[in-house]
Write a protein that holds these residues in place. Sequence first.
Motif, PDB file in Angstrom:
ATOM      1  N   GLU A 127      -3.603   3.501  13.876  1.00  0.00           N
ATOM      2  CA  GLU A 127      -2.719   4.676  13.821  1.00  0.00           C
ATOM      3  C   GLU A 127      -3.429   5.933  13.298  1.00  0.00           C
ATOM      4  OE1 GLU A 127       0.736   6.903  14.212  1.00  0.00           O
ATOM      5  OE2 GLU A 127       0.442   4.839  14.885  1.00  0.00           O
ATOM      6  N   PHE A 128      -4.297   5.773  12.294  1.00  0.00           N
ATOM      7  CA  PHE A 128      -4.888   6.919  11.610  1.00  0.00           C
ATOM      8  C   PHE A 128      -6.373   7.109  11.874  1.00  0.00           C
ATOM      9  CE2 PHE A 128      -1.186   5.745   9.117  1.00  0.00           C
ATOM     10  CZ  PHE A 128      -0.598   6.964   8.822  1.00  0.00           C
ATOM     11  N   GLY A 129      -7.067   6.065  12.248  1.00  0.00           N
ATOM     12  CA  GLY A 129      -8.512   6.136  12.415  1.00  0.00           C
ATOM     13  C   GLY A 129      -9.209   5.418  11.276  1.00  0.00           C
ATOM     14  N   ASP A 130     -10.506   5.667  11.152  1.00  0.00           N
ATOM     15  CA  ASP A 130     -11.326   4.993  10.157  1.00  0.00           C
ATOM     16  C   ASP A 130     -11.086   5.609   8.787  1.00  0.00           C
ATOM     17  OD1 ASP A 130     -13.191   3.327   9.024  1.00  0.00           O
ATOM     18  OD2 ASP A 130     -14.928   4.463   9.749  1.00  0.00           O
ATOM     19  N   GLY A 131     -10.478   4.860   7.876  1.00  0.00           N
ATOM     20  CA  GLY A 131     -10.197   5.358   6.541  1.00  0.00           C
ATOM     21  C   GLY A 131      -9.355   4.378   5.759  1.00  0.00           C
ATOM     22  N   ILE A 132      -8.802   4.856   4.655  1.00  0.00           N
ATOM     23  CA  ILE A 132      -8.026   4.004   3.752  1.00  0.00           C
ATOM     24  C   ILE A 132      -6.780   4.744   3.270  1.00  0.00           C
ATOM     25  CG2 ILE A 132     -10.042   2.721   2.928  1.00  0.00           C
ATOM     26  CD1 ILE A 132      -9.930   4.496   0.376  1.00  0.00           C
ATOM     27  N   MET A 133      -5.859   3.982   2.706  1.00  0.00           N
ATOM     28  CA  MET A 133      -4.715   4.557   2.011  1.00  0.00           C
ATOM     29  C   MET A 133      -5.114   4.740   0.549  1.00  0.00           C
ATOM     30  SD  MET A 133      -0.875   3.052   1.361  1.00  0.00           S
ATOM     31  CE  MET A 133      -1.442   1.755   0.275  1.00  0.00           C
ATOM     32  N   SER A 134      -4.923   5.927   0.032  1.00  0.00           N
ATOM     33  CA  SER A 134      -5.252   6.203  -1.360  1.00  0.00           C
ATOM     34  C   SER A 134      -4.312   5.447  -2.290  1.00  0.00           C
ATOM     35  CB  SER A 134      -5.130   7.704  -1.634  1.00  0.00           C
ATOM     36  OG  SER A 134      -5.337   7.961  -3.009  1.00  0.00           O
TER      37      SER A 134
END
Length: 149
Positions: A110-117
């Motif tokens: 949904e968001f791409g390459d990354g994380i939820m803070s």
Amino acid sequence: MTPIMSKSDAADLVVAARVRKGLTWAQIAEELGAPVVWATAALLGQHPMTPEQAGTVCGLLDLDDAVAESLRRQPTRSTDPAVMNDPTIYRFVEALSVYGPALKELIHEEFGDGIMSAINFKVDITRRPDPDGDRVVITFDGKFLDYRW
């Protein structure tokens, strides 16, 4: 010189005083003007409180300056094995063990390459009536942080 009270000792005193006074976590959070989940976590030693917040809580619960000092200190966050044996906490670990990989995949899709803070983060808990038994609804609301290469 008096030794510094540990955050866990302060938390034990807060819990005992809350029960003795007949107050709910929600009532204490309201006095602090803070979200109930954050306030409860802070009072259990997981967040530092401002001097004003610590003073408000200690005044409300008739606790001394040593507790207030402990509430103001930065916590050391870890996974205490004794805490992990608690059935409620273990169910959270179990749920994330089962659904964590799927949630990670869905975040990336949904968001791409990354994380939820977990720093720029809100959490809430509500009760939802259900004919088969009331439901616990927990919302994690974290800012998406994309990886930057």
